[in-house]
Design an enzyme around this catalytic site. Structure first.
Site, PDB file in Angstrom:
ATOM      1  N   THR A 141       7.422 -13.148 -77.225  1.00 28.14           N
ATOM      2  CA  THR A 141       7.666 -14.453 -77.606  1.00 28.14           C
ATOM      3  C   THR A 141       6.637 -15.402 -76.780  1.00 28.14           C
ATOM      4  OG1 THR A 141       9.659 -14.596 -76.451  1.00 28.14           O
ATOM      5  CG2 THR A 141      10.094 -14.554 -78.755  1.00 28.14           C
ATOM      6  N   LYS A 175       4.103 -18.717 -77.410  1.00 33.67           N
ATOM      7  CA  LYS A 175       4.046 -19.939 -76.924  1.00 33.67           C
ATOM      8  C   LYS A 175       2.611 -20.151 -76.057  1.00 33.67           C
ATOM      9  CE  LYS A 175       8.642 -18.670 -75.405  1.00 33.67           C
ATOM     10  NZ  LYS A 175       9.707 -18.153 -74.628  1.00 33.67           N
TER      11      LYS A 175
HETATM   12  C1  NBG Z   1      13.452  -8.098 -76.109  1.00 35.00           C
HETATM   13  C2  NBG Z   1      12.197  -7.422 -76.459  1.00 35.00           C
HETATM   14  C3  NBG Z   1      10.993  -8.462 -76.745  1.00 35.00           C
HETATM   15  C4  NBG Z   1      11.444  -9.666 -77.678  1.00 35.00           C
HETATM   16  C5  NBG Z   1      13.034 -10.312 -77.491  1.00 35.00           C
HETATM   17  C6  NBG Z   1      13.459 -11.204 -78.338  1.00 35.00           C
HETATM   18  C7  NBG Z   1      15.273  -7.105 -75.430  1.00 35.00           C
HETATM   19  C8  NBG Z   1      16.324  -6.158 -75.452  1.00 35.00           C
HETATM   20  N1  NBG Z   1      14.339  -7.315 -76.257  1.00 35.00           N
HETATM   21  O1  NBG Z   1       9.657  -7.889 -77.431  1.00 35.00           O
HETATM   22  O2  NBG Z   1      11.629  -6.500 -75.470  1.00 35.00           O
HETATM   23  O3  NBG Z   1      10.790 -10.851 -78.028  1.00 35.00           O
HETATM   24  O4  NBG Z   1      13.661  -9.328 -77.244  1.00 35.00           O
HETATM   25  O5  NBG Z   1      13.434 -10.642 -79.554  1.00 35.00           O
HETATM   26  O6  NBG Z   1      15.398  -7.838 -74.284  1.00 35.00           O
END
Ligand code: NBG
Length: 812
Positions: free
Chosen positions: A656, A660
């Site tokens: 994410t 940003k």
């Molecule tokens: C994380 C992923 C990211 C993703 C975020 C939000 C965990 C288990 N997963 O790639 O590694 O953007 O979750 O979905 O923390």
């Protein structure tokens, strides 16, 4: 509608004078001090209360509107929330920024002084926790009745200090001075059981009585979650563990055994002591499972309590309630709801199961096998004996269903079972989450596809319709409006109004301005000004940022090989036409993850070495600010030119930070992984620096036998970089990292090295043409609208939750 009228309360004023009156009154009556003796903290607390009061009024109206409409509710269960600093956000969302700036002057402070005292609650690790915060923001912004449930950890994610020795961790006592943003709600306290045994109920096959061996209280408090540009204020309700009165041993205390007297109480309260206690010990792991059940048990009882306010029986429960499981951490909610329905409310098993399945939905956030949680059956049996029995029954009925569809396929039964039988028997939480929910989603197109094709393929074959994708999103309020006020003002000027903050697709209108000379000039100077503010490197250098958790799959080590390659190139040709770069790393590593901590330490060592090198330092600077968190991200992102998203394809579920950075006009250098693919598709291939294997090529490389020595031997620059590391000039840690890259490296780092270096050369060619670069930057922003968390919420609302907004009427 004005709820205050009924009880004769005056309205909170909207003028500067009235705001100031309220501020002074809060200082005097709630803080108990006067203007003459007010400290900065007094002023901060008082201002926060004054702003909170305005949101509280909206909150009351929201609650009334929700109560009146008895809607379908979304309950978001998450072990993590990274909410970010609250003051600035709440000033924006309550429209009181100008009034506040004026009013605090009278106390002798500036708003900036007070914002420095606003500590962010670090109740999460990384992307998953920040996603939860962005989603609750957008739920409120989209007027969806929702509550986010979580744990109020006393100590959040550790405070990180970076030195040449790498990372050290310090406790994060975020609420040490109190937290002006929360409302305790002791009346809604819950009782949670652990351990003990179960007893049969004569005449019943499925019902049991659970007699817990330990009782802990869960005390809620909530933080307000205002929507932007709307009246809705939802809440995040966080639970703290409290020992019951009976756990204090007065007689021992009287006998001078002070530690023993509080031992039981301490044990109870440890449940919400720290975010993710170290799980390298058995006790640490048990504490984690305890946290999960604590969150689930408190939250489900609260959800049932809320349902009962307006509804009777169970017929409409699944119609009025959807519970979203944020990853597997809250999955015990499935057997817990079964337990409540079957054991406590005497609903028969089949009907309870139907209700349960319809109520839950599950979001998976990973593809890493080691991140798919499992718990030893033995531990479950001891801590949650009744839940284990329920899981066994769920599993038996589920496997019967599989057997009917695929008769005789024993291997499939073994693969799909909720109980893993290889070695120590374990409960597979992801399987339980898929079996007990109505919908399962991944968080980016590729991730959802790989879930269906690999990790959860058997389940996708059994229930194809259950599997969906909802691509993640981010809050444009926090990550551009608040983080990058200069750029936001320019965009508002360009688009004519601020409507884009609620309708981020409108950014596409910027495309027409990408050719406007004065607009592009201003765009460029804003980026420069943001770099000046950040003050971590020459503002005219290419600011190249890699900000995220440290993990081998994210491949900070690949970036480091690039740094060393640049270092060699510059030293070999000191008079070359080098592009000055500031390379910024920021992020934390899990305290027990030694390989990741090695990489941090190595970066810090290399940074110091370059700094001290008079030949290289004019062109290359590596910086590593300590303690990456939401607040620091908000400072770095607006200053970034280049966004590093270089994970091995097939490993990053979404990312994410990538969104940003693109939104703020940084250009991505990245692999075809996670949401990078969708970013590239939207911003255009010509505005994205692509390199590396895709997920299928990576899988193929692994199958064919990845041979790091091959790359080492056939690429002189790579060899030089690894040799330098191995030589020990950067210390023992350099040797270790080189060894692991040349050894069994699951993340195929060396295979992507040359492609990455070439892509970096393409970056430099683009950078040499400022007009081209700026255009690319503007187009990144212009086509990032899709990544608004408002869109993510609309997707969940339409496809998974099937909920409608409930608008909250304005005052009067
Ligand atoms: C994380 C992923 C990211 C993703 C975020 C939000 C965990 C288990 N997963 O790639 O590694 O953007 O979750 O979905 O923390």
């Amino acid at each position: 509608m004005d709820l205050r009228q009924g009880i004769g309360l005056r309205k909170l004023g909207k003028t500067a004078d009235e705001f100031q009156q309220d501020l002074l009154s809060n200082l005097f009556y709630r803080r108990g001090t006067t203007v003459e003796s007010a400290s900065a903290r007094d002023a901060y607390e008082t201002l926060s209360l004054t702003v909170r009061d305005r949101l509280a009024e909206r909150r009351a109206r929201t609650a009334a509107a929700h109560y009146a409409s008895n809607p379908r509710w979304v309950y978001y269960l998450s072990a993590e929330y990274l909410l970010g600093a609250q003051l600035e956000q709440n000033l924006l969302y309550s429209g009181t920024g100008d009034l506040a700036a004026e009013a605090v002057k009278a106390l002798g402070f500036s708003l900036e002084d007070l914002e420095d005292l606003d500590v962010e609650p670090g109740l999460g690790n990384g992307g998953l926790g920040r996603l939860a915060a962005c989603l609750v923001d957008s739920l409120a912004t989209r007027d969806i009745p929702a509550v986010g449930y979580g744990i109020r950890y006393d100590l959040g994610i550790f405070r990180q200090v970076i030195t040449e020795n790498g990372q050290t961790e310090l406790p994060d006592d975020w609420a040490f001075h109190g937290n002006p943003w929360e409302f305790p709600a002791p009346d809604d306290r819950q009782t949670v059981g652990f351990y003990g045994h179960t007893e049969p109920i004569p005449g019943s096959q499925t019902r049991k009585i659970w007699v817990p061996g330990e009782i802990v209280l869960g005390e809620p408090s909530h933080m307000l979650v205002p929507g932007y540009g709307t009246e809705t204020v939802n809440i995040v309700r966080l639970w703290s563990a409290k020992a019951s009165e009976a756990s204090f041993d007065l007689s021992r205390f009287s006998a001078g055994q002070y530690a023993e007297a509080v031992q039981e109480a301490v044990r109870a309260e440890n449940i919400s002591k720290v975010l993710y206690p170290d799980d390298s010990t058995e006790l640490g792991r048990e504490l984690r499972l305890k946290q999960q059940y604590f969150l689930v048990s408190c939250s489900l009882r609260d959800i049932v309590r809320r349902f009962r306010l307006r509804n009777e029986g169970w017929d409409t429960f699944a119609e009025k309630t959807v519970i979203q499981l944020n990853d597997t951490h809250p999955t015990i909610a499935i057997p817990e709801l079964m337990r409540l329905l079957v054991d406590e409310y005497e609903v028969d098993w089949d009907r309870a199961w139907e209700i349960t399945r319809k109520t839950f939905a599950y979001t998976c956030h990973t593809l890493l096998p080691e991140a798919l949680e499992t718990w030893p059956v033995k531990m479950f049996e001891r801590l949650l004996p009744r839940h284990l029995e329920i899981i066994y029954l769920i599993n038996m009925l589920f496997l019967r269903e599989v057997e009917e569809r695929f008769p005789g396929d024993h291997d499939r039964l073994r693969r799909m079972s909720i109980i893993g039988e290889e070695g120590e028997r374990r409960v597979r939480m992801a399987h339980l989450a898929v079996v007990g929910t109505e919908a399962v989603n991944g968080v980016a197109e590729l991730h959802s596809k790989l879930l269906r094709e690999t990790v959860l393929d058997d389940f996708a074959e059994l229930w194809p319709a259950k599997f969906q994708n909802v691509t993640n999103g981010i809050s444009p309020r926090r990550f551009i409006k608040l983080a990058n006020p200069r750029l936001s003002d320019l965009i508002t000027e360009g688009l004519g109004d601020e409507g884009w903050l609620r309708d981020l697709d409108r950014l596409t209108e910027l495309e027409y301005l990408a050719g406007d000379a004065s607009f592009t000039e201003r765009w460029r100077s804003i980026k420069r000004a943001n770099k000046v503010d950040l003050a971590l490197g020459d503002p005219d250098s290419l600011t190249d940022v890699m900000i995220k958790r440290f993990h081998e799959y994210k491949r900070q080590q690949l970036k480091l090989l690039h740094v060393i390659t640049l270092y060699h190139r510059i030293r070999a040709n000191p008079g070359g036409d080098w592009i000055p770069r500031t390379i910024l790393f920021a992020g934390k590593a899990a305290p027990a993850y030694h390989a990741a901590k090695d990489i941090i330490r190595l970066i810090a060592t290399v940074a110091a070495r370059i700094e001290a090198d008079p030949v290289v330092s004019p062109y290359l600077k590596v910086v590593f600010p300590s303690n990456y968190n939401v607040t620091l991200a908000e400072r770095i992102i607006p200053a970034a030119d280049l966004s590093e998203q270089i994970s091995l394809a097939g490993k990053e579920a979404s990312g994410t930070g990538n969104m940003k950075l693109a939104l703020n006009g940084a250009i991505t250098i990245g692999t075809l992984d996670g949401a990078n693919i969708e970013i590239r598709a939207r911003v255009g291939a010509e505005n994205f620096f692509l390199f590396g294997m895709d997920a299928y090529q990576a899988a193929q490389t692994r199958i064919n036998g990845y041979d790091p020595r091959h790359f080492y031997e056939h690429d002189a620059e790579l060899r030089a970089a690894l040799d330098t590391l191995a030589s020990g000039i950067f210390g023992e840690v350099g040797h270790r990292v080189a060894g692991s890259l040349l050894g069994w490296d699951e993340y195929l780092t060396l295979a992507d090295y040359r492609g990455y270096i070439e892509a970096q050369e393409e970056v430099e060619r683009a950078w040499r043409e400022p007009a081209r670069w700026t255009r690319m930057s503007i187009l990144n922003t212009a086509h990032s609208g899709f990544f608004s968390a408002d869109r993510t919420i609309s997707d969940y609302a339409a496809r998974i939750w099937r909920v409608a907004p409930v608008p909250v009427p304005h005052e009067d």
